[in-house]
Design a protein around this motif. Structure first.
Motif, short mmCIF file in Angstrom:
data_model
loop_
_atom_site.label_atom_id
_atom_site.label_comp_id
_atom_site.label_asym_id
_atom_site.label_seq_id
_atom_site.Cartn_x
_atom_site.Cartn_y
_atom_site.Cartn_z
N GLY A 125 0.75 -0.75 -0.22
CA GLY A 125 -0.24 0.32 -0.23
C GLY A 125 0.41 1.28 0.74
N ASP A 126 0.08 2.58 0.12
CA ASP A 126 0.60 3.48 0.12
C ASP A 126 1.16 3.98 1.39
N LEU A 127 2.74 3.64 1.55
CA LEU A 127 2.70 3.73 3.00
C LEU A 127 3.66 5.77 3.19
N LYS A 128 4.29 6.14 2.35
CA LYS A 128 4.59 7.30 2.11
C LYS A 128 3.55 8.51 3.08
N GLY A 129 4.34 8.62 4.40
CA GLY A 129 4.02 9.12 5.58
C GLY A 129 2.67 8.70 6.48
N PHE A 134 0.99 1.71 8.48
CA PHE A 134 2.24 1.32 9.07
C PHE A 134 2.47 0.00 10.26
N LEU A 135 1.72 0.63 11.13
CA LEU A 135 2.14 -0.34 11.91
C LEU A 135 1.20 -0.92 12.03
N SER A 136 0.14 -0.70 11.36
CA SER A 136 -0.94 -2.61 11.25
C SER A 136 -0.34 -3.45 10.08
N ILE A 137 0.46 -2.83 9.56
CA ILE A 137 0.93 -4.02 8.94
C ILE A 137 2.27 -5.21 9.35
N MET A 138 3.05 -4.20 9.89
CA MET A 138 3.79 -4.06 11.03
C MET A 138 3.44 -5.75 11.81
N PRO A 139 2.78 -5.83 12.14
CA PRO A 139 2.52 -7.14 13.05
C PRO A 139 2.82 -8.58 11.88
N MET A 140 2.30 -8.24 10.53
CA MET A 140 2.36 -9.17 9.26
C MET A 140 3.91 -9.46 9.42
N VAL A 141 4.53 -8.43 9.22
CA VAL A 141 5.56 -8.56 9.09
C VAL A 141 7.21 -8.88 9.61
N LEU A 142 6.94 -8.42 10.67
CA LEU A 142 7.48 -9.89 12.13
C LEU A 142 7.51 -10.65 11.85
N ILE A 143 6.19 -11.07 12.02
CA ILE A 143 5.64 -13.11 11.74
C ILE A 143 6.71 -13.67 10.45
N GLU A 144 6.02 -13.07 9.30
CA GLU A 144 7.35 -13.40 8.52
C GLU A 144 8.31 -13.62 8.53
N SER A 145 9.31 -12.39 9.05
CA SER A 145 10.54 -12.43 9.45
C SER A 145 10.60 -13.79 10.57
N MET A 230 11.30 -0.87 5.77
CA MET A 230 9.73 -0.85 6.08
C MET A 230 9.53 0.62 6.82
N ILE A 231 10.24 1.44 7.80
CA ILE A 231 10.09 2.50 7.72
C ILE A 231 10.83 3.87 7.30
#
Length: 234
Positions: A125-129, A134-145, A230-231
């Motif tokens: 999605g459009d994460l710019k700003g 960002f906070l909503s998708i980070m749990p999925m990113v961390l689990i995938e990591s 991601m940041i």
């Protein structure tokens, strides 16, 4: 480099058993990615792929009488030491990626341009700003990591190593092959992205062997690395 050979006692089997396991596992790892559910998005599909592959790995481990704890998902002896190792791994990854970025245009072979930035919006999605996204998708990113470390360094490396009879040579093969597979799976071509992912996989594989085959430092480093990535998109 000291390449310690694992002491895990596997259920007695010939190399053919581990070869069959790897054929099943790698086939599922790649074929499951042909299943894409548009309505749930890229990250949810990624978790679906990884959890399916995790199920296959766990199934084959049960056949060989192996647990995730034996492969490195065990409580660290020292939280501070674990954190220190994670920082070393993270620093090694960042330095290696920066070095590759500096020399990649002068390599004696051509590399497909990295299109990851172009595909970022379609994936995340459009994460710019957009810090809420960002906070909503980070749990999925961390689990995938975390799942990638379990699957690539935990299962895949150990099974390749056992396929070649757990010698030092086998360990080197396992470290290199899992890095190649890890890189290819992230891009499916010979691109800057696949090479970068391969470098990450190579360092993670070496660190897994070098630092006592405990997955937690790798998981922490991988989670921090992807968080930074991601940041950078926000």
């Amino acid at each position: 480099m000291n390449l310690d050979i694992p002491t895990t006692q596997y259920k007695p089997t010939s190399y053919k058993g581990f070869l069959i396991d790897l054929i099943i596992y790698i086939s599922v790892m790649f074929l499951i990615r042909e299943v894409y559910i548009p309505k749930i998005g890229f990250l949810a599909n990624g978790l679906f792929w990884s959890f399916t592959t995790l199920g296959v790995a766990t199934w084959r481990m049960k056949v060989r009488n192996v647990t995730w704890k034996e492969l490195g998902l065990r409580k660290p002896k020292s939280p501070f030491k674990t954190l220190g190792i994670s920082i070393i791994i993270l620093a090694a990854v960042i330095i290696s990626i920066v070095a590759f970025e500096i020399i990649k245009d002068n390599l004696p072979f051509s590399i497909t341009p990295d299109s990851s930035s172009e595909n970022a919006s379609s994936k995340f999605g459009d994460l710019k700003g957009n810090w809420l996204l960002f906070l909503s998708i980070m749990p999925m990113v961390l689990i995938e990591s975390a799942l990638e470390e379990l699957l690539d360094r935990g299962f895949l490396m150990n099974w390749i190593e056992r396929l070649f009879s757990s010698t030092t040579f086998a360990t080197i093969i396992a470290v290199v092959l899992q890095a190649v597979i890890f890189g290819f799976r992230h891009s499916y071509d010979f691109s800057a992205r696949s090479i970068t992912a391969g470098i990450i996989g190579l360092i993670m594989g070496i660190a897994y062997i070098k630092f006592g085959r405990n997955l937690w430092p790798l998981i922490i480093a991988h989670c921090v690395l992807n968080t930074i990535s991601m940041i950078d998109r926000v």
